[in-house]
Design an enzyme around this catalytic site. Structure first.
Site, PDB file in Angstrom:
ATOM      1  N   GLU A 111      20.499  13.491 -41.238  1.00  9.09           N
ATOM      2  CA  GLU A 111      21.140  13.098 -42.560  1.00  9.09           C
ATOM      3  C   GLU A 111      22.399  12.179 -42.246  1.00  9.09           C
ATOM      4  OE1 GLU A 111      19.728  16.774 -45.367  1.00  9.09           O
ATOM      5  OE2 GLU A 111      20.898  17.261 -43.689  1.00  9.09           O
ATOM      6  N   GLU A 131      14.762  22.164 -41.238  1.00  6.52           N
ATOM      7  CA  GLU A 131      15.335  23.287 -41.919  1.00  6.52           C
ATOM      8  C   GLU A 131      14.346  24.461 -42.611  1.00  6.52           C
ATOM      9  OE1 GLU A 131      18.292  19.951 -42.253  1.00  6.52           O
ATOM     10  OE2 GLU A 131      16.083  20.218 -42.372  1.00  6.52           O
TER      11      GLU A 131
END
Length: 696
Positions: A111, A131
């Site tokens: 990210e 995640e």
């Protein structure tokens, strides 16, 4: 000479003319801890305030780019600045910011790259959003920026699978702009110069529009509703990815709320427990210390289990000598191993050009004497004590001094096996799970006289084979099969008392198991349990309700499950369907025993089944067969298909509470006081308000 300024201990700025190189140096994996977040934000803000640099390049020191969050911060109150805020500062920088990623860029690390204005990958890079494996979703822009760069299908695939994407695939999809080779700093300097020269374009990801693909969103939502209705975060991922149609601020707000909602679920807690538990089981003192060599391994038995063990060792780069008693058995074993290795190639687990070299490390033999020079021998033959004793007696005279003698027994007494040798200190149990080259659990069974370095070597082998090694003490079935032998009776009792095998399976699959117990029995082979029941018949407690009537009669018909085409279910190439003949057997057994069938709800089935599992798991901890509750949990997560999001049977027990469990057991005991007994450890926990987690 380069001008280098430390923003803090982990972040530095190096100025090279119009270029500013920002280096992240937080070994071992440059995790996005508070100091990294704060240092990155300060570096970008400082460089923008000065206004002297014309391009900023972010890279990382060491063996990898940023490989994710700092696990030391898990479960603690968050500290500012938050990752989304840092990444917005980077994306909003007036000075173009590029990132150079090497090794792995995972979760917040990827990210970070997405928030920069151009991304350079170094050969070998893998990127991912893992995640979901913690019951979460990307919470720092991953669901907003991936769709803008690579489209909604790619974003959904990455976030829902958690899989890593190769640099080549990332380049093809537009997730990175270039693929280079070389040192990260050198590549960063060159790429920054290319920005100055106008040969590398930059742009803010947030300025891009997500290509509309409502069908991909709708199809994925429908699939999840059908297959993963019991999970939370996957549905939130779809919701967050859909929000990438919105302007950045609105989309990030929805993503963040979805992340917070996922954090506040039992599923997230269960998966975090699994994440740390996998590491905890090998952190015990018994796994430390001196080890013996593992340069050459022998495997006795070329059946399914022995071939799987040999495959696992070969894939780990350990030469294997495979011994069988007959040529046809040896040929089958070699053929199975070859098929397994070819499967590893086709799945991308092994490079095609390494196939022949791996198979070249296999030495087949019909002579036990071929094991004279191995460091470790693993016996994987029939589960019969006389056969195993005969083998270990021979090994005692054949194997070199210091060689470790291991049995892959699922149930039998390792001490009794060790006693037939003159070196009981060199003997231990290594209980692999089938298929051994796929299943990650390895129960490491400590005999009364097993030497400390032998035990530590068992854990070293588990690490080499990329398996989860769990310490167990000697008892019938060790940790997993002992507990299984107890709670599987509940499934049989439920069927005798009124449920159908299919209802039991459906209820437990709804709870999260990949397969119900009757489907598992068919897959493993019903004859295995039948042999065990016959082996233990002489020691059966006359006060115990017998649970094997139906299964015994199915086996008497020659129906052993998938391998014979029928068991509880019929297998004709399509999806399994209930075997109508089994219903007749069940009716006959009920009639003989005078049982009037009654209805069970799916929740009643789950409650009884899970309570029985927890009862025996508690006893295993209480008597020391398992060192801690977390060891039981990892055995069931990695060996028995227990739903990962529930954390394991004893983690799940804590979500129910000891008082409720005691109440259930006492209620069930009114029907069967012999089977349903409250373990003292559980009663004490109910009285003092403690949990199994307190024992870890």
């Amino acid at each position: 000479m380069a001008d280098i300024h430390q923003v803090n201990d982990l972040i530095s700025i190096e100025r090279q003319g119009d270029i500013a190189l920002v280096c992240i140096d937080n070994p071992p994996v440059n995790a996005t801890g508070q100091q990294v977040r704060e240092g990155l934000q300060q570096a970008i803000e400082q460089l923008n305030a000065e206004g002297t640099a014309k391009v900023i390049a972010i890279y990382a020191a060491g063996r990898t780019f940023v490989a994710g969050a700092d696990i030391r911060e898990f479960g603690k109150p968050p500290k500012a600045p938050a990752l989304p805020d840092v990444f917005n500062v980077i994306e909003d920088s007036a000075i173009p910011v590029i990132s150079v990623m090497h090794g792995t860029a995972l979760g917040g690390g990827f990210e970070l790259g997405l928030s920069t204005h151009a991304r350079i990958g170094i050969e070998g890079l893998r990127v991912g959003l893992p995640e979901i494996n913690l019951g979460l979703l990307p919470g720092a822009g991953g669901t907003q920026r991936v769709p803008r760069l690579a489209g909604i299908p790619m974003a959904l695939d990455m976030a829902l699978s958690g899989r890593m994407v190769s640099a080549k695939a990332a380049l093809e999809k537009g997730l990175i702009d270039r693929l280079e080779s070389g040192d990260p700093r050198d590549v960063a300097l060159k790429a920054a110069q290319d920005v100055l020269d106008g040969t590398l374009a930059t742009r803010r990801t947030c300025d891009l529009d997500t290509p509309r693909d409502d069908k991909a969103l709708e199809d994925t939502a429908a699939m999840l509703k059908k297959k993963q209705a019991h999970l939370f975060s996957p549905h939130k991922i779809v919701e967050a990815v859909r929000a990438s149609y919105l302007p950045r601020a609105e989309g990030l707000k929805i993503e963040r709320q979805a992340f917070v909602d996922s954090m506040d679920t039992p599923q997230r807690a269960g998966m975090i427990h699994a994440f740390f538990g996998e590491r905890a089981v090998s952190g015990i003192p018994e796994a430390k210390g001196d080890t013996r060599p593992l340069d050459k391994i022998g495997v006795i038995g070329g059946g399914t289990m022995g071939s799987g063990i040999a495959t696992s060792c070969l894939l780990a780069g350990i030469p294997v000598t495979l011994v069988e008693v007959a040529q046809d058995g040896l040929d089958r074993g070699v053929a199975t191993i070859t098929k397994n290795i070819d499967g590893a190639v086709s799945r991308g687990k092994l490079a095609a050009d390494k196939r022949d070299a791996v198979l070249g490390m296999l030495t087949p033999s019909l002579e036990m004497e071929a094991l004279s020079d191995v460091d470790l021998v693993i016996e994987a033959v029939f589960e019969q004590m006389d056969v195993k004793k005969d083998i270990f007696t021979k090994l005692d005279s054949i194997c070199k001094d210091g060689a470790i003698l291991a049995s892959n027994t699922s149930y039998l007494d390792v001490n009794e096996i060790a006693a037939c040798t003159g070196r009981p200190q060199d003997v231990l149990g290594l209980h692999f799970f089938s298929p051994a080259h796929v299943m990650r659990l390895l129960e490491i069974v400590q005999g009364e006289k097993t030497a400390a370095d032998v035990l530590a070597t068992g854990f070293a082998l588990a690490k080499k084979l990329k398996k989860v090694g769990v310490l167990a003490q000697v008892c019938d079935g060790f940790i997993g099969n002992r507990i299984l032998a107890h709670y599987s009776k509940t499934a049989s009792y439920l069927v005798l008392d009124g449920a159908s095998p299919q209802q039991v399976d459906d209820a437990l699959e709804g709870f999260g198991f990949a397969m119900g117990p009757h489907k598992v029995g068919d897959l493993a082979g019903l004859d295995i349990g039948w042999m065990t029941r016959k082996r233990k018949a002489a020691t059966r407690d006359p006060n115990e309700r017998y649970a094997g009537d139906v299964a015994d009669r199915i086996c008497e018909e020659g129906w052993f499950g998938r391998k014979t085409g029928k068991g509880y279910y019929l297998y004709d190439g399509g999806a399994p369907v209930p075997n109508p003949e089994v219903a007749k057997i069940i009716d006959a057994v009920r009639a003989e025993k005078g049982i009037t069938p009654r209805d069970f709800t799916d929740q009643e089935i789950v409650d009884r089944y899970m309570t029985a599992m927890i009862v025996e798991a508690a006893r295993v901890v209480e008597d020391g067969t398992a060192k801690r509750p977390v060891d039981v949990d990892m055995v069931f997560l990695f060996g028995y298909g227990f739903p990962r999001f529930r954390g394991g049977p004893l983690h799940y027990a804590d979500t129910i509470g000891a008082k409720e469990l005691v109440s259930r057991i006492e209620t069930y005991a009114k029907e069967d006081p012999h089977y349903w007994q409250v373990p003292p450890i559980l009663r004490k926990m109910a009285e003092d308000g403690t949990k199994f987690a307190d024992l870890n």
